[in-house]
Design a protein around this motif. Sequence first.
Motif, short mmCIF file in Angstrom:
data_model
loop_
_atom_site.label_atom_id
_atom_site.label_comp_id
_atom_site.label_asym_id
_atom_site.label_seq_id
_atom_site.Cartn_x
_atom_site.Cartn_y
_atom_site.Cartn_z
N THR A 176 0.83 -1.21 0.00
CA THR A 176 0.00 0.00 0.00
C THR A 176 0.86 1.26 0.00
O THR A 176 0.47 2.29 -0.54
CB THR A 176 -0.95 -0.01 1.21
OG1 THR A 176 -1.70 -1.21 1.20
CG2 THR A 176 -1.90 1.18 1.19
N TYR B 83 0.52 4.48 -2.53
CA TYR B 83 0.54 5.91 -2.23
C TYR B 83 1.52 6.64 -3.16
O TYR B 83 1.25 7.75 -3.62
CB TYR B 83 0.93 6.15 -0.78
CG TYR B 83 -0.14 5.85 0.24
CD1 TYR B 83 -1.42 6.36 0.12
CD2 TYR B 83 0.15 5.07 1.37
CE1 TYR B 83 -2.39 6.08 1.06
CE2 TYR B 83 -0.82 4.78 2.32
CZ TYR B 83 -2.09 5.30 2.16
OH TYR B 83 -3.04 5.03 3.10
N GLN C 207 0.81 10.60 -3.67
CA GLN C 207 0.57 11.05 -2.29
C GLN C 207 1.84 10.96 -1.43
O GLN C 207 1.86 11.49 -0.32
CB GLN C 207 -0.54 10.20 -1.65
CG GLN C 207 -1.90 10.38 -2.30
CD GLN C 207 -2.92 9.41 -1.73
OE1 GLN C 207 -3.02 8.26 -2.15
NE2 GLN C 207 -3.68 9.86 -0.75
N LEU D 21 1.16 12.27 6.07
CA LEU D 21 0.17 11.42 5.41
C LEU D 21 -0.60 10.59 6.42
O LEU D 21 -1.82 10.43 6.32
CB LEU D 21 0.85 10.52 4.38
CG LEU D 21 -0.05 9.54 3.63
CD1 LEU D 21 -1.15 10.28 2.87
CD2 LEU D 21 0.77 8.67 2.67
N ASN E 160 -4.62 10.66 6.95
CA ASN E 160 -5.43 9.44 6.90
C ASN E 160 -6.25 9.27 8.16
O ASN E 160 -7.40 8.83 8.13
CB ASN E 160 -4.54 8.22 6.69
CG ASN E 160 -4.03 8.12 5.27
OD1 ASN E 160 -4.46 8.86 4.40
ND2 ASN E 160 -3.09 7.21 5.04
#
Length: 425
Positions: A37, A41, A46, A68, A72
């Motif tokens: 994951t 990103y 991101q 980040l 989140n």
Amino acid sequence: MRDQEVTGPTGPAGPGDEGRRLSTKEAAELLGVKPETVYAYVSRGQLGSRREPGGRGSTFDAEEVTALAQRNRRDTGGSPSTGGELSVRTGITLIEDDRYYYRGVDATELAARHSYEEIAEWLWTGELRPGVLFSAPETAVTAARQAVDALPEHSGPTDRLRVAAIAASANDPLRFDLSENAVLGTARTLIPTLVAALPPMRYDPVDDGPLAHRLWTRLSGRIPDEVSLRALDAALGLLVDHDLAASTLAVRVAASARAHAYAAVSAGLGVLEGPLHGAASGLAHRLLLDVLEQGNAAPVVADELRAGRRVPGLGHRLYPGEDPRARALFALLKAVPGAGAALAAADDIVATTARHRPLHANIDLALAVLTVASGMPASAGETIFAIARSAGWIAHILEEYGERPLRMRPSGRYVGARPPQPLPG
């Protein structure tokens, strides 16, 4: 991620981390995600990455990863600063300044100019398909009707719709395909199946054409005029979605767990049945009938207040001013033949209640005027609401499938007896 200070493998991330680089494993731990994951990103722009000379993997700026992680946390869960309310990113509906928008377009204008099916397609795909019609496979309709017909006669509309959804699901061996195209295919057949499964109010039910026309024959024994059909179609369009209402949140929780679309819609139908949600229009319908019978709203409103109940059909927590859905539907109802008495009764309710507390009519009262004027039962508003909102739920299902699975897992705050406690008995 739980409501706690964001920490890394060596403690809280802070000023001392300036310039520090994290490995993929460390970044994943800080973000609370799997290593793959982290690279997702990066691909979305991101998060930046850098491969060190001679290094075997990418590294990440600690401050950027921390920022980040904090974003989140704000996006996927509550915190003490937000009163513990869940916050969910969505690009479907915006409610702002006593107006609401579907994908940035004024929802009342969409409902005034487009059919329910066209608005549903707009929510699902971001594209308008003029003249689109939904159709259901005969095998699904047959299975749904048989299941609904087996219910007790006193079953309510939401009971029937839940059973119809389950029957349609069992009839679809590909229901576990969660790809976007498969879910869209399910949506375009499930909604007309739900309508077709409802017992008809006329001997000649309509089973083709616009969905509003098919639904009418399940709600009223009268032959409709075009203005009434347009009002019903607009009501469906106005009710398609309304941000994260309780039923929509239930749908998103189910989708977060990767339940298939039928199951997620069933979760929404389960919540919808409450008197504070989908069934609220039925209370307004009965109130309207009482006012019409008494010829005056004053004694009816007085009885509600005396019993300590809210007057149904008035006020909305998201609209300090007028509910735009009610305003749009009332405007159409003025042209419906025979709706004058119900509209006058609704005005009387608003004016009478204003002596105690000034509140605007909401969509439940407008829906009650439609159902009373059309000779529909009190439960008809709940049916309209459920069918309409099914399209919005599909949009939220599609959106949630694009998010991290099981992200809607709030942490419980235990307030029971502290262990160790003795064994009972």
